[in-house]
Design an enzyme around this catalytic site. Structure first.
Site, short mmCIF file in Angstrom:
data_model
loop_
_atom_site.label_atom_id
_atom_site.label_comp_id
_atom_site.label_asym_id
_atom_site.label_seq_id
_atom_site.Cartn_x
_atom_site.Cartn_y
_atom_site.Cartn_z
NE ARG A 173 -2.15 -1.40 3.55
CZ ARG A 173 -2.26 -2.93 3.85
NH1 ARG A 173 -2.31 -3.85 3.08
NH2 ARG A 173 -1.21 -3.23 5.00
CG HIS A 283 -8.00 -7.47 2.37
ND1 HIS A 283 -7.82 -8.78 2.83
CD2 HIS A 283 -7.39 -6.91 3.41
CE1 HIS A 283 -6.97 -8.94 3.76
NE2 HIS A 283 -6.75 -7.67 4.16
C1 FMN Z 1 -6.13 -1.44 8.96
C2 FMN Z 1 -6.61 -2.60 8.41
C3 FMN Z 1 -6.13 -3.99 8.88
C4 FMN Z 1 -6.62 -5.02 8.15
N1 FMN Z 1 -6.14 -6.34 8.63
C5 FMN Z 1 -6.86 -7.62 8.41
C6 FMN Z 1 -6.56 -8.80 8.63
O1 FMN Z 1 -5.82 -8.87 9.56
N2 FMN Z 1 -7.19 -9.89 8.04
C7 FMN Z 1 -8.31 -9.86 7.30
O2 FMN Z 1 -8.88 -10.70 6.91
N3 FMN Z 1 -8.71 -8.48 6.85
C8 FMN Z 1 -7.88 -7.28 7.28
N4 FMN Z 1 -8.49 -6.24 6.87
C9 FMN Z 1 -9.58 -6.09 5.67
C10 FMN Z 1 -10.91 -5.70 6.66
O3 FMN Z 1 -11.18 -7.07 7.33
C11 FMN Z 1 -11.93 -5.60 5.51
O4 FMN Z 1 -12.31 -6.46 4.72
C12 FMN Z 1 -11.96 -4.28 5.00
O5 FMN Z 1 -11.49 -3.22 5.77
C13 FMN Z 1 -13.42 -3.87 4.64
O6 FMN Z 1 -13.33 -2.77 3.68
P1 FMN Z 1 -13.54 -1.10 4.48
O7 FMN Z 1 -12.34 -0.95 5.11
O8 FMN Z 1 -13.93 -0.29 3.41
O9 FMN Z 1 -14.74 -1.52 5.36
C14 FMN Z 1 -7.85 -5.04 7.28
C15 FMN Z 1 -8.29 -3.81 6.96
C16 FMN Z 1 -7.73 -2.70 7.61
C17 FMN Z 1 -8.40 -1.24 7.27
#
Ligand code: FMN
Length: 392
Positions: A173, A283
């Site tokens: 990212r 994600h």
């Molecule tokens: C800071 C951050 C860390 C994340 N870490 C993980 C993780 O450890 N495992 C996972 O399955 N998804 C992870 N995600 C993705 C989230 O579970 C989710 O799919 C995503 O944030 C959804 O989109 P949105 O942020 O637009 O609501 C992460 C997202 C963010 C913002």
């Protein structure tokens, strides 16, 4: 009881994002907010949801309808939960605990990431009634750590286990990289300068300490921060194969979900293995920015699942209206990630509670406005969805 002062300051979630950008150290905001590539995946997630129109029917609804929802046999206050997030404490130290406590108080699902900043046992203690757990692929030594974490989560009372399949490779990212965030998390001079301008972050850091991989501690008890980051990195190559999902199906006795599904055939694959649910997700636009917005593949996936499993969706949801859009297109509920971290950036510990109150209020208002008396009635609404995938 709604806090009217908070409501006047932050009547919607995007306003909290603006405040988070001003109040957080730059690296913290870039870590939480930055997407893959040039952020076009994030933009597309938002625009795809914005483009979904619901035609209202009047003369039926005369009061705000209820939005409480049943997921895997448990009743929650609404069809929305906290998505798993690794290292949210980089965004704001102590964030995991704040999210878990707010979700417990609001009665909404809280998902702890295996790479989060609280142990499985701590999360279960803070959010006993709403605790879900998420695992990445921890495949070394025959999945020793992954299976042990699943066992710990089951013993601690986690209600659902989510296996994340949409991280087959590591991607970057750029905004996060450019702002100086590294693994292990280290504060360099440039970051220190931005922390000085963010006193609430500094105070939270003094109270909660540096971000750490809490649930891994017992597998490498003597590792320092750098060694621990390296240890976790070595443990997490790639993402689950279908055979590995089947292995966890054999071990996990409760509801099992696969997260990161974007194709109806993959949804069918998960069902064939015996999964109880799927999370349609890209994600949050954090992996690769060419992936379709989940809302655009949702109807085809819902058709393929055909009521045989619970369908959740995440990525780009920013309002109660978005929640109703997803439900109208067949989702049983949504998960949200960045919104809840923006709320902490804007308001610290009080943020998630306010965000959850806003979202449930907006969802009830949008449902009532389109003339649905229940969530399931929203599914019968006339919807225009220009981006919907047809699939062959
Ligand atoms: C800071 C951050 C860390 C994340 N870490 C993980 C993780 O450890 N495992 C996972 O399955 N998804 C992870 N995600 C993705 C989230 O579970 C989710 O799919 C995503 O944030 C959804 O989109 P949105 O942020 O637009 O609501 C992460 C997202 C963010 C913002």
């Amino acid at each position: 009881m709604r806090d009217n002062d908070l409501f006047r300051r932050f009547p919607n979630i995007p306003m909290m994002r603006d405040a988070a950008r001003r109040r957080l150290p730059r690296f913290a905001f870039e870590y939480l907010d930055g997407g893959a590539g040039t952020d076009t995946g994030i933009d597309r997630n938002w625009h795809a949801l914005d483009a979904v129109e619901i035609v209202p029917r009047y003369g039926v609804c005369t009061a705000l309808p209820p939005v409480d929802a049943e997921l895997f046999g448990r009743r929650y206050a609404g069809p929305v939960g906290v998505a798993p997030m690794g290292s949210p404490s980089i965004c704001f130290p102590g964030a995991d605990r704040m999210l878990a406590a707010a979700a417990q108080a609001a009665r909404l699902p809280y998902t702890l990431s295996a790479v989060g900043g609280m142990t499985i046992e701590e999360a279960a203690a803070v959010a006993p009634d709403v605790f879900w757990f998420q695992l990445p692929r921890l495949s070394l030594d025959g999945h020793r750590i992954g299976l042990d974490m699943a066992r710990r989560a089951q013993a601690a009372g986690a209600h659902a286990l989510i296996l994340t399949t949409d991280t087959p490779v590591r991607t970057t990212r750029p905004r996060e990289v450019h702002s100086g965030v590294t693994t292990p998390f280290r504060v360099d001079l440039r970051m220190m300068a931005s922390i000085i301008g963010a006193p609430s972050w500094l105070l939270a850091m003094r109270r909660h300490g540096v971000p750490r991989f809490a649930s891994f501690r017992q597998y490498a008890p003597n590792a320092g921060l750098a060694e621990m980051a390296e240890f976790v990195g070595r443990q997490t190559p790639g993402a689950f194969s279908w055979d590995e999902v089947a292995l966890f199906r054999d071990h996990w006795k409760g509801p099992l979900l696969v997260k990161g599904i974007l194709h109806p055939r993959d949804a069918e694959r998960a069902l064939a293995i015996g999964c109880d649910g799927i999370v349609v997700s890209n994600h949050g636009g954090r992996q690769v920015d060419a992936l379709p917005p989940p809302v655009d593949v949702l109807p085809a996936i819902v058709r393929a699942v055909n009521g045989r499993a619970t369908v959740l969706m995440d990525s780009g949801v920013r309002s109660g209206t978005d929640i109703v859009r997803a439900v109208a297109l067949g989702a049983d509920a949504v998960l949200m990630g960045k919104c809840f971290l923006w709320s902490i950036g804007a308001l610290g510990e009080r943020g998630p509670e306010h965000a959850m109150d806003l979202l449930l209020g907006e969802a009830r208002a949008s449902l009532g406005q389109v003339g649905a008396l229940t969530l399931s009635e929203a599914r019968a609404a006339e919807v225009r969805h220009p981006g919907a995938y047809a699939f062959e």
